[in-house]
Write a protein that holds these residues in place. Structure first.
Motif, PDB file in Angstrom:
ATOM      1  N   ASP A  11       0.821  -1.206   0.000  1.00 36.52           N
ATOM      2  CA  ASP A  11       0.000   0.000   0.000  1.00 36.52           C
ATOM      3  C   ASP A  11       0.858   1.260   0.000  1.00 36.52           C
ATOM      4  N   VAL A  12       2.192   1.097   0.081  1.00 37.47           N
ATOM      5  CA  VAL A  12       3.098   2.235  -0.001  1.00 37.47           C
ATOM      6  C   VAL A  12       3.579   2.426  -1.438  1.00 37.47           C
ATOM      7  N   PHE A  13       3.867   1.333  -2.107  1.00 38.71           N
ATOM      8  CA  PHE A  13       4.287   1.413  -3.506  1.00 38.71           C
ATOM      9  C   PHE A  13       3.425   0.477  -4.326  1.00 38.71           C
ATOM     10  N   PRO A  14       2.829   0.999  -5.376  1.00 41.48           N
ATOM     11  CA  PRO A  14       2.868   2.400  -5.800  1.00 41.48           C
ATOM     12  C   PRO A  14       1.909   3.260  -4.979  1.00 41.48           C
ATOM     13  N   HIS A  15       2.161   4.548  -4.965  1.00 37.55           N
ATOM     14  CA  HIS A  15       1.332   5.463  -4.194  1.00 37.55           C
ATOM     15  C   HIS A  15      -0.085   5.498  -4.765  1.00 37.55           C
ATOM     16  N   PRO A  16      -1.110   5.310  -3.935  1.00 40.77           N
ATOM     17  CA  PRO A  16      -2.484   5.380  -4.439  1.00 40.77           C
ATOM     18  C   PRO A  16      -2.745   6.686  -5.184  1.00 40.77           C
ATOM     19  N   GLY A  17      -3.339   6.581  -6.343  1.00 45.02           N
ATOM     20  CA  GLY A  17      -3.614   7.758  -7.153  1.00 45.02           C
ATOM     21  C   GLY A  17      -2.549   8.064  -8.174  1.00 45.02           C
ATOM     22  N   SER A  18      -1.401   7.362  -8.089  1.00 47.55           N
ATOM     23  CA  SER A  18      -0.332   7.582  -9.067  1.00 47.55           C
ATOM     24  C   SER A  18      -0.643   6.828 -10.350  1.00 47.55           C
ATOM     25  N   SER A  19       0.059   7.184 -11.408  1.00 46.95           N
ATOM     26  CA  SER A  19      -0.127   6.494 -12.684  1.00 46.95           C
ATOM     27  C   SER A  19       0.232   5.016 -12.568  1.00 46.95           C
ATOM     28  N   LEU A  20       1.320   4.722 -11.853  1.00 43.76           N
ATOM     29  CA  LEU A  20       1.710   3.321 -11.663  1.00 43.76           C
ATOM     30  C   LEU A  20       0.633   2.550 -10.912  1.00 43.76           C
ATOM     31  N   TYR A  21      -0.030   3.193  -9.992  1.00 42.88           N
ATOM     32  CA  TYR A  21      -1.093   2.547  -9.227  1.00 42.88           C
ATOM     33  C   TYR A  21      -2.196   2.047 -10.156  1.00 42.88           C
ATOM     34  N   TYR A  22      -2.625   2.907 -11.082  1.00 43.06           N
ATOM     35  CA  TYR A  22      -3.704   2.513 -11.987  1.00 43.06           C
ATOM     36  C   TYR A  22      -3.226   1.526 -13.046  1.00 43.06           C
ATOM     37  N   ALA A  23      -1.971   1.636 -13.445  1.00 40.01           N
ATOM     38  CA  ALA A  23      -1.436   0.678 -14.421  1.00 40.01           C
ATOM     39  C   ALA A  23      -1.316  -0.708 -13.802  1.00 40.01           C
ATOM     40  N   LEU A  24      -0.788  -0.774 -12.588  1.00 41.31           N
ATOM     41  CA  LEU A  24      -0.607  -2.068 -11.925  1.00 41.31           C
ATOM     42  C   LEU A  24      -1.936  -2.724 -11.586  1.00 41.31           C
ATOM     43  N   PRO A 244      -0.935  -3.397 -18.699  1.00 38.85           N
ATOM     44  CA  PRO A 244      -0.447  -2.376 -17.762  1.00 38.85           C
ATOM     45  C   PRO A 244       0.482  -1.356 -18.412  1.00 38.85           C
ATOM     46  N   LEU A 245       1.330  -1.806 -19.331  1.00 35.73           N
ATOM     47  CA  LEU A 245       2.224  -0.870 -20.022  1.00 35.73           C
ATOM     48  C   LEU A 245       1.439   0.025 -20.971  1.00 35.73           C
ATOM     49  N   ARG A 246       0.412  -0.525 -21.597  1.00 36.15           N
ATOM     50  CA  ARG A 246      -0.402   0.288 -22.506  1.00 36.15           C
ATOM     51  C   ARG A 246      -1.197   1.336 -21.730  1.00 36.15           C
ATOM     52  N   VAL A 247      -1.677   0.977 -20.540  1.00 39.84           N
ATOM     53  CA  VAL A 247      -2.356   1.956 -19.690  1.00 39.84           C
ATOM     54  C   VAL A 247      -1.402   3.085 -19.318  1.00 39.84           C
ATOM     55  N   LEU A 248      -0.203   2.722 -18.897  1.00 42.48           N
ATOM     56  CA  LEU A 248       0.786   3.736 -18.515  1.00 42.48           C
ATOM     57  C   LEU A 248       1.127   4.635 -19.701  1.00 42.48           C
ATOM     58  N   LEU A 276      -8.976  10.854 -10.683  1.00 38.53           N
ATOM     59  CA  LEU A 276     -10.189  10.464 -11.409  1.00 38.53           C
ATOM     60  C   LEU A 276      -9.918  10.369 -12.906  1.00 38.53           C
ATOM     61  N   ARG A 277      -9.172  11.319 -13.422  1.00 37.30           N
ATOM     62  CA  ARG A 277      -8.855  11.283 -14.851  1.00 37.30           C
ATOM     63  C   ARG A 277      -7.967  10.090 -15.183  1.00 37.30           C
ATOM     64  N   LYS A 278      -7.024   9.795 -14.307  1.00 38.29           N
ATOM     65  CA  LYS A 278      -6.166   8.629 -14.528  1.00 38.29           C
ATOM     66  C   LYS A 278      -7.004   7.351 -14.534  1.00 38.29           C
ATOM     67  N   TRP A 279      -7.902   7.243 -13.572  1.00 42.56           N
ATOM     68  CA  TRP A 279      -8.761   6.054 -13.502  1.00 42.56           C
ATOM     69  C   TRP A 279      -9.576   5.907 -14.777  1.00 42.56           C
ATOM     70  N   TRP A 280     -10.096   7.001 -15.287  1.00 41.56           N
ATOM     71  CA  TRP A 280     -10.949   6.958 -16.474  1.00 41.56           C
ATOM     72  C   TRP A 280     -10.135   6.548 -17.710  1.00 41.56           C
ATOM     73  N   VAL A 281      -8.925   7.055 -17.819  1.00 42.46           N
ATOM     74  CA  VAL A 281      -8.053   6.652 -18.928  1.00 42.46           C
ATOM     75  C   VAL A 281      -7.762   5.151 -18.833  1.00 42.46           C
ATOM     76  N   ALA A 282      -7.416   4.678 -17.642  1.00 46.65           N
ATOM     77  CA  ALA A 282      -7.116   3.257 -17.451  1.00 46.65           C
ATOM     78  C   ALA A 282      -8.312   2.389 -17.813  1.00 46.65           C
ATOM     79  N   ARG A 284     -10.734   3.096 -19.944  1.00 46.59           N
ATOM     80  CA  ARG A 284     -10.965   3.112 -21.398  1.00 46.59           C
ATOM     81  C   ARG A 284      -9.967   2.222 -22.130  1.00 46.59           C
ATOM     82  N   VAL A 285      -8.726   2.176 -21.631  1.00 49.16           N
ATOM     83  CA  VAL A 285      -7.753   1.261 -22.234  1.00 49.16           C
ATOM     84  C   VAL A 285      -8.182  -0.182 -21.966  1.00 49.16           C
ATOM     85  N   LYS A 286      -8.589  -0.452 -20.753  1.00 56.05           N
ATOM     86  CA  LYS A 286      -9.028  -1.797 -20.362  1.00 56.05           C
ATOM     87  C   LYS A 286     -10.220  -2.256 -21.186  1.00 56.05           C
ATOM     88  N   TRP A 287     -11.127  -1.343 -21.497  1.00 56.55           N
ATOM     89  CA  TRP A 287     -12.311  -1.676 -22.286  1.00 56.55           C
ATOM     90  C   TRP A 287     -12.040  -1.711 -23.793  1.00 56.55           C
TER      91      TRP A 287
END
Length: 291
Positions: A11-24, A244-248, A276-282, A284-287
């Motif tokens: 829960d420390v890495f990656p930081h919640p809300g970071s780009s890596l968080y949503y990619a992972l 995950p790499l494509r999301v990033l 929120l914007r990062k989550w939405w991008v992730a 859309r890539v997932k879908w």
């Protein structure tokens, strides 16, 4: 360096809300632990040149890591990150563990950075980007189960473009800290001086800044898009594995588009996307809405 220190919790890495968080978050459950540890290892080593101000101390730490990699290759890992990664279930799959020279490539690239706060030419900087972040993404592809040569090349291409985007995003922040992450030849081509980046004028951007910004934005965009296109022609299983790499990659595209729209703001402050914007991008890539 204390090799007996505990592993940072997930829960420390990656930081919640970071780009890596949503990619992972898009990694398959069976591979997410190994991928997180790989990226955590990369994150920990990559920040050494920037966080340790004494070049001699930074070099000593990086050379320690080179020795640790040599020991790990012989089955004698000491650091908890490497121990955890080597014991992760996904690392046991044939071809999943990145080749050891790929690990060493990243450390050697960071050793170059320790003594290189300014780059004499852009070609050297681009080789550095491929040697470090390109290799990190190639290793991630292996751990995700996309270990064909074409998949690794696509991942490396994404890493190269994402490093360029990352350098653009941190351009002002790094320059103010004394790190001008642009080749002198690129600065000269756009008639921008290094001191105009390290000590930016709050009232007026350098005359050549708009053209330099456009160049940096377009180059990063082109390389990321080339990597995404290379992913799409892979077998469907490998394309999905690289999610995950494509999301990033798409998060970086969104970020540098935002930077390009903000003029010289990146010279003065850090520009980030909202969680929120990062989550939405992730999503859309997932879908499959962003490819």
């Amino acid at each position: 360096m204390n090799s007996s220190s505990p592993l940072p919790s997930s829960d420390v890495f990656p930081h919640p809300g970071s780009s890596l968080y949503y990619a992972l978050a898009t990694a398959p459950a069976g591979r997410s632990a190994a991928l997180r540890l790989w990226l955590q290892w990369w994150h920990e080593t990559a920040q050494i040149p920037f966080k340790i101000h004494d070049p001699g101390v930074a070099e000593t730490k990086l050379r320690w890591w080179l020795q640790e990699l040599q020991d790990a290759a012989k089955g004698q890992a000491h650091h908890p990150l490497l121990k955890g990664l080597l014991s992760a279930p996904a690392s046991k799959d044939a071809g999943a563990l990145p080749d050891w020279p790929l690990w060493a490539s990243q450390i050697e690239g960071l050793l170059t950075l320790v003594h290189q706060t300014r780059w004499l030419d852009d070609a050297s900087l681009q080789r550095h980007a491929q040697q470090t972040t390109g290799a990190a993404c190639e290793g991630a592809a292996c751990l995700l189960g996309a270990s064909s040569e074409a998949a690794k090349q696509a991942a490396s291409q994404l890493g190269w473009g994402m490093r360029q985007a990352h350098q653009l995003a941190r351009l002002g922040q790094d320059a103010r800290a004394g790190w001008v992450q642009l080749g002198i030849d690129v600065l000269q081509a756009h008639d921008v001086k290094a001191h105009q980046l390290s000590k930016p004028d709050a009232t007026q951007a350098p005359e050549g800044w708009p053209a330099l910004l456009a160049h940096l934005h377009q180059r990063a965009t082109d390389n990321i898009q080339a990597g995404l296109k290379a992913c799409q022609v892979l077998p469907a299983k490998e394309t999905q594995a690289l999610l995950p790499l494509r999301v990033l990659a798409h998060l970086y595209l969104q970020l540098i588009d935002e930077i390009a729209n903000q003029g010289d703001r990146v010279l003065h402050e850090r520009i980030v996307l909202t969680p929120l914007r990062k989550w939405w991008v992730a999503q859309r890539v997932k879908w499959g809405l962003l490819r």
